[in-house]
Design an enzyme around this catalytic site. Structure first.
Site, PDB file in Angstrom:
ATOM      1  N   ARG A  47      64.491  41.819  19.630  1.00  0.00           N
ATOM      2  CA  ARG A  47      65.645  41.175  18.989  1.00  0.00           C
ATOM      3  C   ARG A  47      65.410  40.863  17.519  1.00  0.00           C
ATOM      4  O   ARG A  47      66.340  40.460  16.820  1.00  0.00           O
ATOM      5  CB  ARG A  47      65.986  39.879  19.743  1.00  0.00           C
ATOM      6  CG  ARG A  47      66.600  40.115  21.112  1.00  0.00           C
ATOM      7  CD  ARG A  47      66.926  38.814  21.815  1.00  0.00           C
ATOM      8  NE  ARG A  47      65.726  38.072  22.159  1.00  0.00           N
ATOM      9  CZ  ARG A  47      65.724  36.923  22.834  1.00  0.00           C
ATOM     10  NH1 ARG A  47      66.863  36.382  23.224  1.00  0.00           N
ATOM     11  NH2 ARG A  47      64.579  36.311  23.121  1.00  0.00           N
ATOM     12  N   LYS A  79      51.801  44.045  35.624  1.00  0.00           N
ATOM     13  CA  LYS A  79      51.813  43.088  36.718  1.00  0.00           C
ATOM     14  C   LYS A  79      52.458  41.783  36.235  1.00  0.00           C
ATOM     15  O   LYS A  79      52.534  41.555  35.018  1.00  0.00           O
ATOM     16  CB  LYS A  79      50.401  42.843  37.235  1.00  0.00           C
ATOM     17  CG  LYS A  79      49.506  42.016  36.299  1.00  0.00           C
ATOM     18  CD  LYS A  79      48.174  41.750  36.951  1.00  0.00           C
ATOM     19  CE  LYS A  79      47.304  40.894  36.074  1.00  0.00           C
ATOM     20  NZ  LYS A  79      47.692  39.485  36.008  1.00  0.00           N
ATOM     21  N   HIS A 111      45.036  46.889  34.399  1.00  0.00           N
ATOM     22  CA  HIS A 111      44.107  47.265  33.327  1.00  0.00           C
ATOM     23  C   HIS A 111      42.655  47.291  33.799  1.00  0.00           C
ATOM     24  O   HIS A 111      41.823  47.968  33.200  1.00  0.00           O
ATOM     25  CB  HIS A 111      44.263  46.343  32.119  1.00  0.00           C
ATOM     26  CG  HIS A 111      43.744  44.948  32.324  1.00  0.00           C
ATOM     27  ND1 HIS A 111      44.503  43.942  32.871  1.00  0.00           N
ATOM     28  CD2 HIS A 111      42.536  44.386  32.057  1.00  0.00           C
ATOM     29  CE1 HIS A 111      43.800  42.832  32.923  1.00  0.00           C
ATOM     30  NE2 HIS A 111      42.600  43.069  32.441  1.00  0.00           N
ATOM     31  N   LYS A 151      38.883  50.246  33.170  1.00  0.00           N
ATOM     32  CA  LYS A 151      37.564  49.924  32.625  1.00  0.00           C
ATOM     33  C   LYS A 151      36.534  50.967  33.065  1.00  0.00           C
ATOM     34  O   LYS A 151      36.532  51.410  34.211  1.00  0.00           O
ATOM     35  CB  LYS A 151      37.129  48.527  33.085  1.00  0.00           C
ATOM     36  CG  LYS A 151      37.963  47.390  32.481  1.00  0.00           C
ATOM     37  CD  LYS A 151      37.461  46.051  32.964  1.00  0.00           C
ATOM     38  CE  LYS A 151      38.251  44.903  32.334  1.00  0.00           C
ATOM     39  NZ  LYS A 151      38.008  44.791  30.879  1.00  0.00           N
ATOM     40  N   GLU A 184      36.370  33.088  34.932  1.00  0.00           N
ATOM     41  CA  GLU A 184      36.685  32.871  33.522  1.00  0.00           C
ATOM     42  C   GLU A 184      36.281  31.457  33.146  1.00  0.00           C
ATOM     43  O   GLU A 184      36.379  30.535  33.958  1.00  0.00           O
ATOM     44  CB  GLU A 184      38.181  33.078  33.261  1.00  0.00           C
ATOM     45  CG  GLU A 184      38.649  34.510  33.497  1.00  0.00           C
ATOM     46  CD  GLU A 184      40.121  34.687  33.173  1.00  0.00           C
ATOM     47  OE1 GLU A 184      40.430  35.081  32.035  1.00  0.00           O
ATOM     48  OE2 GLU A 184      40.959  34.418  34.053  1.00  0.00           O
ATOM     49  N   ASP A 237      47.780  36.104  40.572  1.00  0.00           N
ATOM     50  CA  ASP A 237      47.478  36.641  39.245  1.00  0.00           C
ATOM     51  C   ASP A 237      46.326  37.630  39.261  1.00  0.00           C
ATOM     52  O   ASP A 237      46.337  38.605  38.501  1.00  0.00           O
ATOM     53  CB  ASP A 237      47.152  35.480  38.299  1.00  0.00           C
ATOM     54  CG  ASP A 237      46.977  35.925  36.862  1.00  0.00           C
ATOM     55  OD1 ASP A 237      47.794  36.734  36.388  1.00  0.00           O
ATOM     56  OD2 ASP A 237      46.018  35.465  36.208  1.00  0.00           O
ATOM     57  N   HIS A 278      43.836  42.985  40.904  1.00  0.00           N
ATOM     58  CA  HIS A 278      42.507  43.383  40.434  1.00  0.00           C
ATOM     59  C   HIS A 278      41.469  43.429  41.561  1.00  0.00           C
ATOM     60  O   HIS A 278      40.808  44.451  41.780  1.00  0.00           O
ATOM     61  CB  HIS A 278      42.000  42.421  39.356  1.00  0.00           C
ATOM     62  CG  HIS A 278      42.882  42.317  38.160  1.00  0.00           C
ATOM     63  ND1 HIS A 278      43.665  43.358  37.720  1.00  0.00           N
ATOM     64  CD2 HIS A 278      43.109  41.295  37.296  1.00  0.00           C
ATOM     65  CE1 HIS A 278      44.330  42.973  36.637  1.00  0.00           C
ATOM     66  NE2 HIS A 278      44.007  41.734  36.369  1.00  0.00           N
ATOM     67  N   LYS A 306      39.514  29.812  36.981  1.00  0.00           N
ATOM     68  CA  LYS A 306      39.469  29.396  35.581  1.00  0.00           C
ATOM     69  C   LYS A 306      38.495  28.232  35.445  1.00  0.00           C
ATOM     70  O   LYS A 306      38.229  27.499  36.397  1.00  0.00           O
ATOM     71  CB  LYS A 306      40.850  28.942  35.114  1.00  0.00           C
ATOM     72  CG  LYS A 306      41.966  29.946  35.347  1.00  0.00           C
ATOM     73  CD  LYS A 306      41.902  31.104  34.388  1.00  0.00           C
ATOM     74  CE  LYS A 306      43.112  32.020  34.568  1.00  0.00           C
ATOM     75  NZ  LYS A 306      43.036  33.212  33.685  1.00  0.00           N
TER      76      LYS A 306
END
Length: 520
Positions: free
Chosen positions: A75, A182, A212, A216, A250, A269, A274, A372
């Site tokens: 936009r 995703k 993704h 790898k 992570e 997620d 994955h 996380k």
């Protein structure tokens, strides 16, 4: 390849196109044919940090044709030059390869920008006219890929616009493909609905669902490790493997990501896509060839045989990070992060136990976990082997000896580690664990390409090996849904301190069978 015959001419023909010709040398780089990439959501972080740099890196490596075009749709009140400046800044800041003016000048000649919203018929008509113009001016040949770097809620609108404007129409002389990020739905039912909407506009062979992680190098090396080496195949089964741990940890929190993450959680997620895909690559049988349909067939067999171990209260765990220390930094808990409600039940840690009902893997649990604010950033696959049936040593000789393990390090220190027992130098017999290590960084002089480089190139080539098909997506949700349903009935996730390795219930999950999580 499942694409139309015309799609193989300039878009990456595989080795069986002409049976009278010698198979093409797989060591030679495959260069995309005449084509364009249209990015919806071109103003977002994914486009700026990953997609635009990947396009530049591909051009810098000579893997894009001179006629390649990149089209942005958003936009913003930009012209073609404004868009080019945005791409240039992204390439300079985030690309893997050095910035070269000659490459940039040639690549930027094919940049175009179309202003509009997703419900704007005129904007999509202008996009259609722009692509026709590129076919004439740049020789893109009617070959166009549409990248959906947009929220899933916008998929139906954009798909119907592509259909209405004729942009999704294919013929024998060209191809049209759609690339979807995703999440692929939020449960099995929504995934089926999404797949139906997509396939109403694009046939399945033209749909590329991006995961993704599958791009790898270390993930692709799972296939090489397993099937190019006789060394591992005899022990890659329940006779020798005690269990498998697949971890994606992570150390970062979720500040600023509430709009995407709240209500989705760690399992949706990461685990659904994955980690279950990594499990399929570890557990699959050897394909008859590396043709995409053969690889997909073997993965589907594994996912069809996989199920959550029960009872779910004992074989799954979830948590939510609280305040704590991340290294030398004191950090807040999820409920104090901006954008998250004080009563949010979104999990930031999830662990499940999967059993694969096959002759090879019967009785071997696959433990999948993600979180996380854990101890460090690491993704790895660990095959932990059974102990030797007889050890002719006193207990004191082997008290520091653990179980043998083969660890595939996906990130950040890409490589493979083999852990085994060795005698400690000295006059007494003492055995302890040592590591035999292979590192990509020291074994190869060429840096590994970014995952998005490989995946975008494969889209342009029409090479679907690394992209999950409908059945894989739906089977992954079938595996995970029982845990999601059970957690939805179970109240709040257990809190764990930031900087640790997750909630106590996750440790108890393995302790019930006498096992422990690895501390990478």
């Amino acid at each position: 390849m499942a694409d139309s015959p015309a799609g193989t001419t300039g878009a990456g023909a595989d080795e069986w196109v002409n049976p009278l010709r010698e198979p093409r040398d797989r060591r030679l780089p495959r260069i995309a044919g005449p084509s364009s990439l249209v990015i919806f959501g071109v103003t977002g972080d994914l486009a700026r940090k990953k997609l635009m740099p990947a396009v530049y890196d591909l051009a810098n490596r000579g893997l894009l044709p001179p006629s390649f075009a990149l089209v942005g749709f958003a936009r913003r009140d930009w012209d073609h030059e404004d868009f080019a400046a945005i791409v240039r800044d992204a390439a300079k800041e985030h690309s893997r390869t050095p910035f070269r003016k000659d490459v940039w000048d040639r690549l930027s000649e094919g940049f175009r920008f179309v202003q509009g919203s997703f419900d704007d018929d005129d904007a999509f008509d202008k996009l259609a006219a722009t692509l026709k113009q590129l076919d004439v001016e740049r020789g893109t040949g009617g070959n166009h890929a549409f990248y959906f770097s947009i929220p899933p809620g916008a998929f139906p609108t954009v798909l119907q616009q592509l259909k209405r404007s004729g942009l999704a129409e294919q013929n024998d002389d060209s191809w049209r493909r759609v690339v979807i990020e995703k999440p692929f739905g939020h449960d099995l039912e929504s995934a089926k609905q999404l797949n139906a909407i997509v396939n109403d506009v694009f046939p399945e062979h033209s749909v590329f669902r991006i995961d993704h992680y599958l791009g790898k190098e270390t993930v692709q090396n799972i296939l090489a490790l397993r099937f190019a080496n006789q060394l591992f195949d005899p022990i890659w089964n329940s006779h020798y493997v005690d269990h498998v741990q697949i971890t994606m940890a992570e150390d970062i929190g979720l500040g600023g990501r509430a709009g995407y993450y709240d209500g989705i959680g760690a399992a949706r997620d990461v685990i659904q896509n994955h980690l279950i895909q990594l499990m399929a690559l570890v557990a699959m049988e050897e394909p008859t060839s590396f043709h995409p349909s053969e690889l997909q067939s073997e993965k589907i067999k594994v996912l069809s045989a996989a199920r959550l171990a029960e009872p779910l209260d004992e074989t799954t765990a979830r948590g939510q990070y609280g305040a704590g220390w991340q290294g030398s930094e004191q950090v807040v808990g999820l409920l104090e992060e901006d954008g998250f409600a004080k009563d949010s039940t979104t999990e930031t840690y999830a662990a499940i136990t999967v059993e694969v009902d096959s002759r090879r893997w019967a009785g071997v649990p696959f433990y999948l976990r993600t979180g996380k604010r854990l101890g460090r950033r690491v993704t790895e696959i660990a095959l932990v082997f059974k102990r030797a049936p007889h050890l002719p040593f006193d207990d004191t000789m082997t008290e520091e000896l653990g179980q043998n393990a083969l660890v595939i390090r996906v990130q950040p220190d890409e490589g493979v580690t083999l852990r085994f027992g060795s005698k400690v130098p000295g006059s007494s017999m003492e055995v302890r664990d040592v590591n035999m290590d292979f590192s990509y960084g020291t074994a190869f002089t060429v840096a590994s390409p970014e995952a998005y480089e490989r995946l975008i190139l494969d889209v342009l080539l029409g090479e679907p090996s690394l992209f999950p098909v409908n059945a894989e997506v739906e089977l992954s949700w079938r595996i995970l849904d029982p845990a999601l349903d059970r957690w939805a009935q179970g109240g709040r996730p257990e809190e764990y301190e930031s900087g640790t390795w997750g909630p106590k219930s996750a440790d108890e999950m393995l302790a019930r069978t006498g096992r422990t999580w690895r501390r990478p």
